[in-house]
Design a protein around this motif. Structure first.
Motif, mmCIF file in Angstrom:
data_model
loop_
_atom_site.group_PDB
_atom_site.id
_atom_site.type_symbol
_atom_site.label_atom_id
_atom_site.label_comp_id
_atom_site.label_asym_id
_atom_site.label_seq_id
_atom_site.Cartn_x
_atom_site.Cartn_y
_atom_site.Cartn_z
ATOM 1 N N TYR A 113 -18.813 -17.085 11.661
ATOM 2 C CA TYR A 113 -19.743 -16.046 12.167
ATOM 3 C C TYR A 113 -20.922 -16.708 12.724
ATOM 4 N N CYS A 114 -21.579 -16.464 14.110
ATOM 5 C CA CYS A 114 -22.686 -16.929 14.428
ATOM 6 C C CYS A 114 -22.768 -18.337 14.096
ATOM 7 N N TYR A 136 -16.484 -16.364 15.692
ATOM 8 C CA TYR A 136 -17.144 -15.105 16.195
ATOM 9 C C TYR A 136 -18.726 -15.395 16.459
ATOM 10 N N TYR A 137 -18.774 -15.065 17.844
ATOM 11 C CA TYR A 137 -20.048 -15.304 18.375
ATOM 12 C C TYR A 137 -20.844 -16.505 18.359
ATOM 13 N N PHE A 157 -16.371 -12.690 21.437
ATOM 14 C CA PHE A 157 -17.776 -12.625 21.938
ATOM 15 C C PHE A 157 -17.908 -11.281 22.357
ATOM 16 N N ASP A 161 -24.178 -9.463 24.190
ATOM 17 C CA ASP A 161 -24.759 -10.544 23.519
ATOM 18 C C ASP A 161 -25.898 -11.256 24.261
ATOM 19 N N ILE A 164 -25.830 -15.056 23.794
ATOM 20 C CA ILE A 164 -24.619 -15.959 24.492
ATOM 21 C C ILE A 164 -24.337 -14.974 25.956
ATOM 22 N N THR A 183 -13.394 -10.714 24.503
ATOM 23 C CA THR A 183 -14.911 -10.238 24.696
ATOM 24 C C THR A 183 -14.691 -8.720 24.397
ATOM 25 N N GLN A 188 -22.832 -6.233 20.945
ATOM 26 C CA GLN A 188 -23.984 -7.168 20.766
ATOM 27 C C GLN A 188 -23.652 -8.409 19.875
ATOM 28 N N HIS A 189 -24.438 -9.473 19.929
ATOM 29 C CA HIS A 189 -24.393 -10.461 18.837
ATOM 30 C C HIS A 189 -24.438 -9.851 17.313
#
Length: 220
Positions: A113-114, A136-137, A157, A161, A164, A183, A188-189
């Motif tokens: 994640y992130c 994830y993102y 995503f 975000d 990104i 998507t 959001q992120h």
């Protein structure tokens, strides 16, 4: 429970371990830029309940041991500073050690994640240890989108975000037509983190459902 691992360069670091010792499926779960905090332990617990053996390596231990951050702006800045002290090569050494700590009988996957979302992508492209990878993102995926995955990959995503842009997501799609990309409109992120203001329960649940189906397909 907390365990200690040793990377191939001799670095000793902590990791969070959960799930059955005789599991047939294992996951390396990769942290955000906030350490192996309560959210990451929550993710570990969630997958352990699904029968996975899980290991979440404390990647920040190379810079500072025992770091667990929250989600305030000052936490973001500290997390970014710590991340900047750790080389990508060192990260992958720790990921390999975490994979080796999973049960030998388990089919191995990686999910992140992130920052961990990018690392999960590298787990597919820079490692041969995994049969499936989920990100994830991950903000760094677009910059390394030309790398060749060695296992099936699923990416998630949020369309809202701000870190990104959708142009990055489309660039990944164009470079990697074989990668499964989802998507989420309005998300959001950090939409899958229950401790963030950007948390979206419906999108998080859908993403988790897709992740479990993907892992079921590729890990058995």
């Amino acid at each position: 429970m907390q365990i200690e691992l040793t990377a191939s360069d001799g670095h000793r670091f902590s990791a969070w371990q959960d799930g059955p010792a005789d599991a047939t499926r294992g996951l390396v779960i990769v942290q955000e830029i906030f350490g192996v905090n309560s959210h990451m332990r929550h993710v570990c617990d969630s997958y352990a309940r699904q029968g996975f053996a899980v290991v979440s390596p404390a990647l920040f231990d190379r810079a500072e041991r025992g770091v667990e951050l929250g989600y305030k702006p000052e936490d973001v800045q500290r997390g970014l500073a710590l991340r900047g002290q750790i080389s990508d090569d060192a990260v992958m050494r720790d990921i390999e050690a975490a994979a080796a700590a999973l049960p030998a009988s388990a089919a191995r996957g990686i999910i992140g994640y992130c920052w961990g979302g990018t690392i999960a992508w590298w787990g597919a492209t820079r490692s041969g240890s995994f049969k499936a990878a989920i990100g994830y993102y991950g903000g760094g995926i677009a910059g390394t989108r030309g790398e060749t995955p060695r296992c099936p990959v699923q990416l998630h995503f949020g369309e809202a975000d701000t870190g990104i842009p959708q142009s990055d997501v489309e660039a990944i799609r164009a470079a990697q037509p074989g990668v499964e990309i989802h998507t989420y409109p309005g998300a959001q992120h950090g939409f899958s983190c229950e401790e963030r203001g950007s948390y979206s329960p419906a999108d998080s649940a859908l993403a988790e459902q897709r992740s479990l189906a993907f892992l079921g397909k590729h890990l058995g």
